[in-house]
Design an enzyme around this catalytic site. Structure first.
Site, PDB file in Angstrom:
ATOM      1  CG  ASP A 261       9.457   4.912   9.898  1.00 22.71           C
ATOM      2  OD1 ASP A 261       9.139   3.931  10.599  1.00 22.71           O
ATOM      3  OD2 ASP A 261       9.824   4.802   8.708  1.00 22.71           O
TER       4      ASP A 261
HETATM    5  C1  GLC Z   1       9.306   1.897   6.811  1.00 24.74           C
HETATM    6  C2  GLC Z   1       9.779   1.355   8.123  1.00 24.74           C
HETATM    7  C3  GLC Z   1      11.199   1.706   8.443  1.00 24.74           C
HETATM    8  C4  GLC Z   1      11.983   1.779   7.138  1.00 24.74           C
HETATM    9  C5  GLC Z   1      11.452   2.963   6.365  1.00 24.74           C
HETATM   10  C6  GLC Z   1      12.123   3.083   4.983  1.00 24.74           C
HETATM   11  O1  GLC Z   1       7.960   2.252   6.853  1.00 24.74           O
HETATM   12  O2  GLC Z   1       8.971   1.612   9.275  1.00 24.74           O
HETATM   13  O3  GLC Z   1      11.713   0.695   9.310  1.00 24.74           O
HETATM   14  O4  GLC Z   1      13.363   1.952   7.421  1.00 24.74           O
HETATM   15  O5  GLC Z   1      10.056   2.931   6.208  1.00 24.74           O
HETATM   16  O6  GLC Z   1      11.782   1.995   4.201  1.00 24.74           O
END
Ligand code: GLC
Length: 725
Positions: A261
């Protein structure tokens, strides 16, 4: 003569099949050979470039060898607006797209074919926008009604998730775009999501929290997986040996790659050894001048490999996995599909999902569907009736090409001979009390109208809301309680006094406390965030053009204290000190708890009403070994066509280890004309009867008698029968 012809055609068929398998094997061999050849040509520096981000949403390519950057984009229910390198929305790009209903509205359709249609729209629009990976579906189990991101996810039940996730992923990937199933794993709250350490039994992990991901990998062949922020049993999930190497890559034989993430990586060596293939989002901690070489998988990794402290063959595996996905989606050697954008067909899919996902929870004296012949005036009341939601929620935001609000939808369907008037009723200001002047206006309008449609519930926080805490259904924040916010209870109470014919439509990601007014309102609908066509879908259901068929994919408890993560587990855990969250609720999530512990919910898992009725009969069970086929009949005994979601639950009598009262192991959505009757078969294999024995650390099946329960909701069992296995 006959036998000769049969043997000829059989021979012909065998030749065809052999050449097919030979070609596909050859193609696999070719791809593997091509990947190995590319890896041999890549320098260590180039390999390192490929395993970390090259901007906010891209990862490094190697132009010299024709290896492109990978372009990713959120989100699970629409292609997110463009971001610049500096993480600011680019408000000049033409990035208004199809805003699909959110995850739990899709799940509420209980229609795997719609899952595929959903994914196909998302993948097509992602391709059109030049994306290679869409960062969805989000499938974390809905453990508590307070989780800010429940709207993005699907269900409390792992079987329903594992059925709905497959269509979605196949739909996306058939468009030449990779899906990215997230957040792996145990990311079931937003409170302290970056730092909490989730603890749970192996049985809860295997029976509840993993099945959706397992189906995504083994059945849907998902190309990428996103590790979550939290720790799992003491190790960061995005660099977790057990989750990534043992379960995902070894047990499930996952061929694609794992990305973190955004900003979820914490050190080089652990991530490197424990199965993380691509580091994303670490630039977030370097803004406004991110240096992509300063990633954990940047200069530091290169130095450790050069110094012989880390083996390069691990890096080759990471790069090979990334190349595997590139070949699979046609990024190398293939023809990239072009995709479609903002088409009528996409909008129709959004409408169909909304129509099948909105749930009719209560309908007393058949006040619904509204009869336009005896209605002259409709009052539409509530901020949510006119609020555009698509840009809310955080990373899953979508700049909708258009968004039909409930007010728009009701005006569209009312036509000229019904007067529709609007009153806002309340304002969005967390902690703000009711605005008496707004209430007075709304009450006056309700008094003078034939019917009131109240549209309230929760609301999406917009991204900037996260910090001025107006946010409810949004990333990075959990709801403080189950109360319906912004003084709406007070408003609704006064509206119901002013006009008892007040229908309530709730927007939001799940359960809120209805106890203060539920007995006084004749009808309630759960509207979720039903996407760009949501207002039209709600209006069609209100007026009966569409017969509702949605069923709850999660239990609506009467109050928070009834919820198992509150009653048995820890939610949100010790976020002040140890940061540990103990899932003592274990396997007793959702209806597995309410039914076993005899706690009556407001509305049960699988509940949803129709404008017609269905009769179940003739349940027969046939067993061949450990495979059981349940056959039964369903009849539409009413006057309008409708669709019934028949649910099959299994109960084990005298299980060796404690088991929930019932577990969903099959369902079928059956469309029936008035008076029409169909015979349905649901096949159960041994997995329908097994449970995970974490003393033996394996799936087991007792020699036992199993009750097969069949009905239109977990609390509405119509037929039951027992089989000994
Ligand atoms: C965010 C989310 C994830 C998302 C990523 C990119 O913090 O947890 O679901 O795809 O970052 O935006």
């Amino acid at each position: 003569m006959n036998t000769k012809r049969i043997s000829k055609s059989l021979l012909f068929f065998i030749i065809i099949m052999c050449s097919y398998f030979k070609i596909s094997a050859q193609m696999k061999f070719d791809t593997t050979a091509k990947i190995q050849a590319l890896v041999k040509q890549l320098t260590t520096e180039e390999k390192v470039k490929m395993v970390h981000a090259s901007s906010s949403f891209t990862s490094g390519g190697v132009a010299r060898l024709g290896i492109p950057e990978i372009v990713t984009s959120d989100g699970p229910h629409g292609v997110r607006p463009e971001f610049g390198r500096d993480w600011n929305l680019d408000n000049n790009s033409l990035d208004s797209g199809t805003y699909l209903p959110t995850g739990n509205c899709l799940a509420a359709t209980w229609n795997p074919q719609l899952g595929y249609a959903f994914g196909a729209v998302l993948g097509s629009e992602a391709r059109f926008r030049g994306k290679n990976i869409i960062l969805g579906p989000g499938i974390n189990i809905i453990r508590s009604p307070l989780n800010g991101r429940n709207f993005e996810y699907q269900s409390e039940d792992p079987f329903l998730v594992s059925k709905m996730v497959v269509g979605y992923i196949k739909g996306v990937q058939d468009q030449g775009v990779s899906a990215c199933v997230k957040h792996y794993a145990a990311n079931n709250q937003e409170s302290k999501r970056f730092t909490i350490n989730v603890q749970m039994s192996e049985r809860a992990l295997r029976e509840i929290y993993l099945p959706g991901f397992k189906a995504a990998v083994e059945v849907a062949k998902v190309n990428t997986v996103m590790g979550s922020y939290n720790k799992f049993r003491g190790q960061w999930a995005s660099q977790n040996n057990y989750l990534l190497n043992q379960i995902l890559k070894k047990e499930w034989n996952f061929k694609g790659f794992v990305m973190s993430d955004w900003d979820a990586v914490h050190n080089t060596e652990e991530a490197y050894w424990n199965g993380l293939d691509l580091e994303m989002g670490t630039d977030l901690r370097m803004l406004p001048n991110p240096d992509y070489n300063k990633f954990y998988y940047g200069d530091k990794l290169l130095a450790l490999i050069k110094a012989g402290k880390l083996s390069e063959y691990i890096l080759d595996d990471k790069v090979s996995r990334i190349l595997y996905v590139m070949f699979k989606t046609g990024m190398i050697d293939g023809k990239l599909k072009t995709g479609d954008y903002n088409t009528k067909a996409h909008q129709q899919t959004a409408a169909t999902i909304a129509e099948e996902g909105i749930v009719l929870l209560k309908n007393e004296n058949n006040i619904l569907p509204l009869n336009r012949n005896n209605i002259k005036t409709i009052a539409v009341i509530g901020f949510n009736a006119a609020r555009k939601q698509s840009m809310g929620g955080g990373s899953s935001q979508v700049r909708a090409f258009y968004e039909i609000t409930p007010l728009d939808g009701i005006k569209n369907i009312a036509g000229n001979n019904i007067k529709v008037e609007y009153a806002q009723g309340y304002e969005i200001q967390r902690g703000g009390g009711a605005n008496q002047q707004m209430i007075d206006e709304a009450v006056a309008l309700a008094k003078r109208s034939d019917i009131v449609v109240y549209v309230g519930g929760s609301t999406h926080g917009y991204r900037y809301d996260l910090w001025n805490d107006n946010a409810y259904d949004a990333e990075a924040v959990d709801k403080p309680n189950m109360d319906m916010p912004f003084g709406q209870d007070e408003l609704l109470d006064q509206l119901l006094k002013a006009n008892p014919k007040t229908v309530v439509a709730l927007m939001g990601g799940g359960a809120i406390d209805m106890t203060k007014w539920i007995s006084k309102t004749p009808a309630i609908l759960q509207n979720w965030y039903a996407g760009m066509e949501g207002g039209n879908a709600l209006a069609r259901i209100l007026f009966g053009t569409v017969n509702p068929s949605g069923k709850l994919p999660m239990t609506f408890p009467k109050k928070l204290e009834d919820n198992p993560s509150y009653a048995l587990g820890e939610y949100p855990g010790d976020t002040a000190k140890s940061l540990i969250v103990n899932y003592h609720d274990d396997i007793y999530v959702g209806y597995r708890y309410y039914d076993t512990y005899k706690v009556t919910p407001q509305f049960a898992f699988g509940h949803g009403l129709s404008y017609t009725n269905f009769e179940y009969s003739n349940l027969k069970l046939a067993a061949v070994g450990q495979n059981v086929t349940a056959t039964f009949m369903v009849k539409n005994t009413g006057k309008v066509a409708g669709a019934e979601i028949a649910q099959l639950y299994v109960h084990e009598q005298n299980a060796v280890l404690p088991r929930p009262e019932k577990e969903l192991k099959g369902f079928d959505k059956i469309k029936l004309a008035p008076g029409e009757q169909k015979t349905i078969s649901i096949k159960l294999d041994e997995n329908a009867f097994k449970y995970f024995d974490d003393l033996k650390n394996e799936w087991v099946m007792d020699k036992a008698a199993f009750d097969i329960l069949l009905g239109g909701a977990s609390d509405d069992i119509k037929l039951r029968s027992t089989i000994k296995l």
